[in-house]
Write a protein that holds these residues in place. Structure first.
Motif, short mmCIF file in Angstrom:
data_model
loop_
_atom_site.label_atom_id
_atom_site.label_comp_id
_atom_site.label_asym_id
_atom_site.label_seq_id
_atom_site.Cartn_x
_atom_site.Cartn_y
_atom_site.Cartn_z
N ARG A 36 0.86 -1.22 -0.15
CA ARG A 36 0.21 0.02 -0.02
C ARG A 36 0.80 1.24 0.02
O ARG A 36 1.86 1.12 0.51
CB ARG A 36 -1.04 0.04 1.12
CG ARG A 36 -1.91 -1.24 1.24
CD ARG A 36 -2.69 -1.23 2.41
NE ARG A 36 -3.52 -2.32 2.45
CZ ARG A 36 -4.13 -2.94 3.49
NH1 ARG A 36 -4.14 -2.29 4.62
NH2 ARG A 36 -5.09 -3.89 3.39
N SER A 37 0.42 2.29 -0.49
CA SER A 37 1.07 3.61 -0.66
C SER A 37 0.87 4.38 0.79
O SER A 37 1.78 5.14 0.99
CB SER A 37 0.72 4.23 -1.82
OG SER A 37 -0.88 4.60 -1.76
N SER A 38 0.06 4.20 1.43
CA SER A 38 -0.15 4.91 2.79
C SER A 38 0.87 4.14 3.73
O SER A 38 1.20 2.89 3.94
CB SER A 38 -1.40 4.66 3.24
OG SER A 38 -1.77 5.10 4.52
N VAL A 43 3.67 2.02 9.73
CA VAL A 43 4.05 2.31 11.19
C VAL A 43 3.54 1.43 12.27
O VAL A 43 4.36 1.14 13.01
CB VAL A 43 3.36 3.88 11.28
CG1 VAL A 43 3.59 4.18 12.69
CG2 VAL A 43 3.92 4.96 10.32
N ARG A 44 2.51 0.81 11.94
CA ARG A 44 1.97 -0.18 12.82
C ARG A 44 2.95 -1.56 13.04
O ARG A 44 3.07 -2.12 13.73
CB ARG A 44 0.59 -0.82 12.26
CG ARG A 44 -0.38 0.12 12.73
CD ARG A 44 -1.82 -0.48 12.53
NE ARG A 44 -2.63 0.12 11.50
CZ ARG A 44 -3.63 -0.29 10.99
NH1 ARG A 44 -3.89 -1.49 11.21
NH2 ARG A 44 -4.12 0.45 9.90
#
Length: 73
Positions: A36-38, A43-44
């Motif tokens: 995914r690009s997000s 971060v998770r």
């Protein structure tokens, strides 16, 4: 294995086991992230990424140690 506590045997087993675990974790991170690009999904997984990196570095060091014992020393 003739001598299970020999330094070469220990380095080989350490390299193989930790390398396999690091590779499995890395594949799991990539698959669960789904490219995914997000960055919120990335971060998770920061903690598991650090664990994977440490395992990979230990596997790398044990592989270098194994190479040195087999071909240099």
């Amino acid at each position: 294995v003739d001598k299970p506590l020999n330094i070469i045997s220990v380095a080989t087993m350490t390299h193989a086991i930790l390398g396999a675990i690091a590779e499995i974790l890395a594949v799991w991170i990539v698959v669960s992230w789904h490219l995914r690009s997000s960055t919120k999904y990335c971060v998770r997984k920061r903690r598991i990424m650090r664990v994977t990196m440490v395992l990979w570095l230990i596997a790398l060091f044990s592989g270098i140690l194994l190479y040195a014992f087999l071909y240099i020393i």
